[in-house]
Structures are given as structure tokens and as C-alpha cells.
Design a protein around this motif. Structure first.
Motif, mmCIF file in Angstrom:
data_model
loop_
_atom_site.group_PDB
_atom_site.id
_atom_site.type_symbol
_atom_site.label_atom_id
_atom_site.label_comp_id
_atom_site.label_asym_id
_atom_site.label_seq_id
_atom_site.Cartn_x
_atom_site.Cartn_y
_atom_site.Cartn_z
ATOM 1 N N HIS A 81 14.897 62.905 -8.601
ATOM 2 C CA HIS A 81 16.075 63.051 -7.733
ATOM 3 C C HIS A 81 16.242 64.533 -7.403
ATOM 4 O O HIS A 81 16.939 65.264 -8.104
ATOM 5 N N ASP A 82 15.537 64.973 -6.358
ATOM 6 C CA ASP A 82 15.525 66.381 -5.968
ATOM 7 C C ASP A 82 15.066 67.262 -7.121
ATOM 8 O O ASP A 82 15.665 68.300 -7.429
ATOM 9 N N ASN A 83 13.993 66.833 -7.771
ATOM 10 C CA ASN A 83 13.408 67.610 -8.862
ATOM 11 C C ASN A 83 11.931 67.285 -8.961
ATOM 12 O O ASN A 83 11.385 66.549 -8.139
ATOM 13 N N TYR A 84 11.285 67.859 -9.960
ATOM 14 C CA TYR A 84 9.889 67.494 -10.208
ATOM 15 C C TYR A 84 9.696 67.256 -11.687
ATOM 16 O O TYR A 84 10.428 67.769 -12.525
ATOM 17 N N GLY A 86 10.061 64.680 -6.259
ATOM 18 C CA GLY A 86 10.673 63.486 -5.678
ATOM 19 C C GLY A 86 12.075 63.683 -5.163
ATOM 20 O O GLY A 86 12.843 64.504 -5.672
ATOM 21 N N SER A 87 12.410 62.887 -4.128
ATOM 22 C CA SER A 87 13.716 62.978 -3.473
ATOM 23 C C SER A 87 13.919 61.752 -2.583
ATOM 24 O O SER A 87 12.946 61.110 -2.183
ATOM 25 N N ARG A 88 15.176 61.436 -2.277
ATOM 26 C CA ARG A 88 15.410 60.456 -1.209
ATOM 27 C C ARG A 88 14.793 60.946 0.082
ATOM 28 O O ARG A 88 14.312 60.176 0.890
ATOM 29 N N PRO A 100 14.763 70.199 3.223
ATOM 30 C CA PRO A 100 13.361 70.630 3.335
ATOM 31 C C PRO A 100 13.082 71.956 2.636
ATOM 32 O O PRO A 100 12.043 72.109 1.981
ATOM 33 N N ASP A 101 13.999 72.900 2.747
ATOM 34 C CA ASP A 101 13.800 74.177 2.057
ATOM 35 C C ASP A 101 13.833 73.983 0.543
ATOM 36 O O ASP A 101 13.075 74.639 -0.191
ATOM 37 N N LYS A 102 14.696 73.097 0.072
ATOM 38 C CA LYS A 102 14.765 72.836 -1.364
ATOM 39 C C LYS A 102 13.479 72.190 -1.861
ATOM 40 O O LYS A 102 12.952 72.567 -2.917
ATOM 41 N N ILE A 103 12.962 71.229 -1.103
ATOM 42 C CA ILE A 103 11.712 70.571 -1.491
ATOM 43 C C ILE A 103 10.570 71.581 -1.494
ATOM 44 O O ILE A 103 9.708 71.577 -2.386
#
Length: 235
Positions: A95-98, A112-114, A139-142
Motif C-alpha cells: 500500500h504505497d510501499n515496497y 505496490g499501490s492502488r 507517480p512521484d512517490k512511486i
């Protein structure tokens, strides 16, 4: 071991119980022998958290002991993530992490992320006012997460629920492409093409294209209604 291929079996959009029988048949007919199973969101319908168990039981009945990693979809409602994590502790929820994942053939990293959309639905825009900024910033966070994950020197895959490009949305009405994917995510893939081994997403139920290459990175749409089978991804 370091050069061994990791076989991933992937699917999404089971919307259990809606496509549970299709999923059962897909599992029974699949020749994919996974080191890791990935669920790319919308596993249940209308946040029916109890239905997630039925999907996991089917996977375990065919592939006992195989690690399962998952992202949330729009049908796993925002705000309910912790309940899924608590109820299903054996699933590696992203959830917005790895996470570094130990598979049968070695370790890989899953980011992974929605995911993001170019446009939220009218309902989302009305009821989730922070979502527009979230989609804009994601996108910048990913990209940052992939850069951090690269420090592990392990193979990296990206898993989202929403699409990451318009280029594989053939079969979908072009008018709804902004509600299915984020074109800015394609730039993330291009910028990290040297470290990303594969990208897996769902959400596009009518997408006719199973996979495309974006600057040599293979991108898979694994939505069960579109594919009708489990997708094999090797990294």
C-alpha cells in the motif's frame, strides 16, 4: 540461485463472488507454477472483506505454501486497508510501499499501490476531495519508492491496480481511458527501465492487450474478466 527465474502467477478483478467461479476454473486450468502469487486489486466486490478468504483458500488449495502479495483496488475501499491486513496476516499487502519478498527461487522486491488515475470518477471527486491531489502526487512517490528499492540490488517489480499507460487499453472506450489509467505512470516506468523487471496491473476489464513493452519493461494487464486465465510473469 541468483540467476534463477522467479515465476509469478498474477490476476486481479475477481470481484468475488462475481467472478469467483471463473477464477476457480482459471486456477484449475493454469499451467503456471508460482514462486509467488500476486493479486492486483478488486479481489472482492463492494468491500466484502469476508470474500477475500474464499479467494485465498482457492489459491492455497492449488498452490499450498506459496507466498501471496496483493495491492488494494477501488473495490477494497479506502479506509478499510487495516481490516484486510488484520484479517489476512499471511498476505503481503502493498500500500504505497515496497517489500522484500522471499520466493521459492530467491528474493525480489515488490513496489505496490492502488495506483493513480488521470481523472477520478464523479463519485470519487465528490466524496473523496483529497483524491485529486493524491493521484497527482502518486507517480512521484512511486518513483521515489523504486529508487529506494533499487538500493537492495534485487529484482524489482511494480504492482498497481489502476493502469499505467493508455497504450494497452485497446478494447476499452477511449472516453474512459482517463478513468482507467495514469499516463504519468508511464514516465515512471521509462525513468526506471534499468531496474524494473516487470509491471503488473488490472482494472481494465475489456483490455484486449495482455502485455506490451515500455522501453524494454514488460507491462501486463492481468484483469481476470479480460484474460479469463491466470497470467504467468517471469522475472
Amino acid at each position: 540461485m541468483g540467476n534463477a527465474l522467479t515465476t509469478i502467477c498474477a490476476t486481479s478483478d475477481i470481484h468475488s463472488p462475481q467472478y469467483l467461479e471463473l477464477f476457480k476454473k482459471a486456477l484449475a486450468n493454469s499451467t503456471c507454477k508460482p514462486d509467488l502469487f500476486i493479486l492486483a486489486g478488486d479481489i472482492v466486490e463492494h468491500n466484502n472483506i469476508a470474500e477475500y478468504r474464499r479467494v485465498l483458500e482457492l489459491i492455497n488449495s492449488v498452490h499450498p505454501g506459496i507466498p501471496v502479495a496483493a495491492v488494494f483496488g477501488n473495490e477494497e475501499y479506502v479506509g478499510s486497508e487495516k481490516e484486510y491486513v488484520v484479517r489476512y496476516p499471511n498476505v503481503i499487502f502493498l500500500h504505497d510501499n515496497y517489500r522484500v519478498i522471499d520466493t521459492l527461487t530467491g528474493r525480489i522486491v515488490a513496489v505496490g499501490s492502488r495506483g493513480a488515475l488521470d481523472k477520478p470518477t464523479q463519485w470519487q471527486a465528490k466524496n473523496m476531495p483529497g483524491l485529486i491531489k493524491y493521484f497527482r502526487d502518486l507517480p512521484d512517490k512511486i518513483s521515489s519508492l523504486i529508487s529506494q528499492a533499487a538500493s537492495t540490488n534485487l529484482p524489482i517489480i511494480l504492482v498497481t491496480h489502476y493502469g499505467v499507460t493508455y497504450r494497452n487499453l485497446t478494447g476499452e472506450n477511449p472516453a474512459i481511458h482517463p478513468y482507467l489509467a495514469s499516463r504519468r505512470m508511464e514516465n515512471v516506468i521509462v525513468n526506471h527501465r534499468n531496474v524494473l523487471k516487470a509491471v503488473i496491473h488490472g482494472h481494465a476489464h475489456n483490455g484486449l492487450v495482455e502485455s506490451i513493452d515500455i522501453d524494454s519493461v514488460k507491462v501486463y494487464n492481468v484483469a481476470l474478466p479480460a484474460r479469463g486465465r491466470i497470467i504467468k510473469v517471469e522475472v
